[in-house]
Enzyme design. Structure first.
Site, PDB file in Angstrom:
ATOM      1  N   ARG A 128       0.827  -1.207   0.000  1.00  9.04           N
ATOM      2  CA  ARG A 128       0.000   0.000   0.000  1.00  9.04           C
ATOM      3  C   ARG A 128       0.861   1.257   0.000  1.00  9.04           C
ATOM      4  O   ARG A 128       2.015   1.231   0.395  1.00  9.04           O
ATOM      5  CB  ARG A 128      -0.866   0.028   1.259  1.00  9.04           C
ATOM      6  N   ASP A 171      -4.228   3.903   2.909  1.00 11.59           N
ATOM      7  CA  ASP A 171      -4.315   2.562   3.472  1.00 11.59           C
ATOM      8  C   ASP A 171      -5.073   1.614   2.544  1.00 11.59           C
ATOM      9  O   ASP A 171      -4.954   0.401   2.658  1.00 11.59           O
ATOM     10  CB  ASP A 171      -4.991   2.611   4.844  1.00 11.59           C
ATOM     11  N   ASN A 172      -5.856   2.172   1.638  1.00 10.20           N
ATOM     12  CA  ASN A 172      -6.675   1.362   0.734  1.00 10.20           C
ATOM     13  C   ASN A 172      -6.093   1.238  -0.668  1.00 10.20           C
ATOM     14  O   ASN A 172      -6.614   0.493  -1.480  1.00 10.20           O
ATOM     15  CB  ASN A 172      -8.079   1.962   0.606  1.00 10.20           C
ATOM     16  N   ASP A 226     -10.414  -1.599  -0.727  1.00  9.94           N
ATOM     17  CA  ASP A 226     -11.651  -1.259  -0.044  1.00  9.94           C
ATOM     18  C   ASP A 226     -12.506  -0.394  -0.960  1.00  9.94           C
ATOM     19  O   ASP A 226     -12.051   0.638  -1.427  1.00  9.94           O
ATOM     20  CB  ASP A 226     -11.301  -0.509   1.237  1.00  9.94           C
TER      21      ASP A 226
END
Length: 93
Positions: free
Chosen positions: A3, A76-77, A86
Site C-alpha cells: 500500500r 491505506d486502501n 476497499d
C-alpha cells in the site's frame, strides 16, 4: 498488497533504510523496468513514482468514466499497483 501507507509508515518514522529496502523490493518485484537504463538509484525511484502515479491516475479515471465515486480513497486502501482493497462507502453519480 503493498500500500501507499507501507511507504508512509517508514517515512514518517524517519527510517530511510527500511524505506529503501521496501522501494528496492517493489522495483525488483513489480516495476523492474524502472531500473533499466536508470543512471542511479534516484532515477529508478523517480521512475517508480511516475509509474505508480500513472497507474493510480488510470484507475481513478476508469472509475470516473463509469460514474463510480469512492468514499474513502486513502493511502491505506491504495496499492502501488493501481489497485484498491476497499470499495466502500461508495456510490455512482
Amino acid at each position: 498488497f503493498v500500500r501507499f501507507g507501507s511507504f508512509e509508515h517508514w517515512a514518517s518514522r524517519g527510517q530511510l533504510d527500511n524505506l529503501r529496502i521496501l522501494a528496492d523490493y517493489v522495483i525488483d518485484t513489480f516495476y523492474p523496468e524502472c531500473r533499466q537504463g536508470a543512471a542511479d538509484q534516484t532515477e529508478a525511484l523517480l521512475r517508480l513514482f511516475e509509474a505508480v502515479m500513472r497507474r493510480t491516475a488510470q484507475l481513478i479515471a476508469d472509475w470516473q468514466a463509469v460514474g463510480f465515486c469512492h468514499g474513502v480513497m486513502n493511502t491505506d486502501n491504495m496499492s502501488i499497483l493501481g489497485l484498491t482493497l476497499d470499495y466502500g462507502p461508495f456510490g455512482f453519480m
